[in-house]
Design a protein around this motif. Structure first.
Motif, short mmCIF file in Angstrom:
data_model
loop_
_atom_site.label_atom_id
_atom_site.label_comp_id
_atom_site.label_asym_id
_atom_site.label_seq_id
_atom_site.Cartn_x
_atom_site.Cartn_y
_atom_site.Cartn_z
N ARG A 35 -6.82 -1.97 -51.42
CA ARG A 35 -7.19 -1.38 -52.69
C ARG A 35 -7.70 0.04 -52.48
O ARG A 35 -8.18 0.39 -51.41
CB ARG A 35 -8.24 -2.22 -53.40
CG ARG A 35 -9.59 -2.27 -52.72
CD ARG A 35 -10.51 -3.25 -53.46
NE ARG A 35 -11.84 -3.31 -52.85
CZ ARG A 35 -12.80 -4.16 -53.21
NH1 ARG A 35 -12.55 -5.05 -54.20
NH2 ARG A 35 -13.97 -4.14 -52.63
N VAL A 45 -8.45 -5.51 -48.02
CA VAL A 45 -9.12 -6.57 -48.78
C VAL A 45 -8.95 -7.92 -48.09
O VAL A 45 -9.91 -8.61 -47.80
CB VAL A 45 -8.56 -6.63 -50.21
CG1 VAL A 45 -9.18 -7.80 -50.98
CG2 VAL A 45 -8.81 -5.32 -50.94
N SER A 59 -16.82 -7.46 -48.18
CA SER A 59 -17.17 -7.22 -49.58
C SER A 59 -16.56 -8.23 -50.54
O SER A 59 -16.99 -8.35 -51.69
CB SER A 59 -16.75 -5.81 -49.99
OG SER A 59 -15.36 -5.64 -49.81
N VAL A 60 -15.54 -8.97 -50.09
CA VAL A 60 -14.87 -9.91 -50.99
C VAL A 60 -14.96 -11.36 -50.52
O VAL A 60 -14.50 -12.26 -51.24
CB VAL A 60 -13.38 -9.53 -51.21
CG1 VAL A 60 -13.26 -8.09 -51.67
CG2 VAL A 60 -12.56 -9.78 -49.96
N PHE A 64 -12.83 -13.73 -53.26
CA PHE A 64 -11.38 -13.56 -53.30
C PHE A 64 -10.72 -14.57 -52.36
O PHE A 64 -11.27 -14.89 -51.29
CB PHE A 64 -10.98 -12.16 -52.85
CG PHE A 64 -11.35 -11.04 -53.80
CD1 PHE A 64 -12.20 -11.25 -54.88
CD2 PHE A 64 -10.84 -9.78 -53.61
CE1 PHE A 64 -12.53 -10.22 -55.75
CE2 PHE A 64 -11.15 -8.74 -54.46
CZ PHE A 64 -12.01 -8.96 -55.53
N MET A 79 -8.90 -13.47 -57.52
CA MET A 79 -10.15 -12.71 -57.53
C MET A 79 -11.10 -13.31 -58.55
O MET A 79 -10.80 -13.29 -59.76
CB MET A 79 -9.87 -11.24 -57.85
CG MET A 79 -8.84 -10.60 -56.92
SD MET A 79 -8.59 -8.85 -57.23
CE MET A 79 -7.85 -8.91 -58.86
N LEU A 82 -15.63 -11.13 -60.41
CA LEU A 82 -15.32 -9.71 -60.25
C LEU A 82 -16.50 -8.84 -60.62
O LEU A 82 -17.29 -9.16 -61.53
CB LEU A 82 -14.10 -9.35 -61.09
CG LEU A 82 -12.76 -9.77 -60.46
CD1 LEU A 82 -11.66 -9.81 -61.50
CD2 LEU A 82 -12.40 -8.83 -59.33
N LYS A 83 -16.62 -7.73 -59.90
CA LYS A 83 -17.70 -6.77 -60.10
C LYS A 83 -17.09 -5.42 -60.47
O LYS A 83 -15.93 -5.13 -60.11
CB LYS A 83 -18.50 -6.62 -58.81
CG LYS A 83 -19.06 -7.92 -58.26
CD LYS A 83 -19.75 -7.68 -56.93
CE LYS A 83 -20.29 -8.97 -56.33
NZ LYS A 83 -20.96 -8.73 -55.02
N GLU A 85 -17.47 -2.71 -59.06
CA GLU A 85 -17.05 -2.02 -57.84
C GLU A 85 -15.73 -2.53 -57.28
O GLU A 85 -15.20 -1.98 -56.32
CB GLU A 85 -18.14 -2.10 -56.76
CG GLU A 85 -18.66 -3.49 -56.48
CD GLU A 85 -19.95 -3.78 -57.24
OE1 GLU A 85 -20.05 -3.43 -58.45
OE2 GLU A 85 -20.86 -4.39 -56.62
N ASP A 86 -15.18 -3.60 -57.87
CA ASP A 86 -13.85 -4.05 -57.50
C ASP A 86 -12.75 -3.25 -58.21
O ASP A 86 -11.56 -3.44 -57.92
CB ASP A 86 -13.68 -5.54 -57.83
CG ASP A 86 -14.58 -6.44 -57.00
OD1 ASP A 86 -15.15 -7.38 -57.58
OD2 ASP A 86 -14.71 -6.19 -55.79
N TYR A 90 -4.70 -1.85 -56.64
CA TYR A 90 -4.48 -2.84 -55.60
C TYR A 90 -3.03 -2.79 -55.13
O TYR A 90 -2.10 -2.76 -55.95
CB TYR A 90 -4.83 -4.23 -56.11
CG TYR A 90 -6.31 -4.49 -56.16
CD1 TYR A 90 -7.12 -3.87 -57.11
CD2 TYR A 90 -6.93 -5.34 -55.24
CE1 TYR A 90 -8.49 -4.08 -57.14
CE2 TYR A 90 -8.29 -5.57 -55.28
CZ TYR A 90 -9.07 -4.94 -56.22
OH TYR A 90 -10.42 -5.15 -56.24
#
Length: 122
Positions: A35, A45, A59-60, A64, A79, A82-83, A85-86, A90
């Protein structure tokens, strides 16, 4: 030659879920998702190495899940939670060889899809 076509991006509120799909031609050893957030570099990712081994960016992890349907020649990225910041473009990626690091912004990966946008609002 490997061809990749992503789908499934969109807009969602924080805490929501999306599933990305990538139609894959051929049988590359490595398949994965990267991403690129707005104004930032590309980051790894998740990836498959071979049929069953998976790796995730810290971070995932836990949010994910990468999976694949060999009968449909399709790679997925589920996913959840989700935040904001995601939010990113992709990309699906493939590498026929076995050297396919998640680190390094995608260096070493030979084939890329066109990308699909994911936007997470707070």
């Amino acid at each position: 030659q490997v061809q990749l076509v992503e789908s499934g991006g969109g807009s969602v509120q924080a805490g929501g879920s999306l599933r990305l799909s990538c139609a894959v031609s051929g049988s590359p050893t490595c398949m994965g998702w990267f991403r690129q957030p707005p104004g930032k570099g590309r980051e790894g990712v998740a990836k498959f190495v071979g049929p069953v081994i998976t790796y995730y960016a810290d971070s995932v992890k836990g949010r994910f899940t990468i999976s694949k349907d060999n009968a449909k020649n399709t790679l997925y990225l589920q996913m959840n939670s989700l935040k904001p910041e995601d939010t990113a473009m992709y990309y699906c990626a493939a590498e026929p060889g076995g050297d396919c690091p998640l680190a390094g912004g995608g260096r070493g990966w030979a084939y890329w899809g066109q990308g699909t946008q994911v936007t997470v609002s707070s």
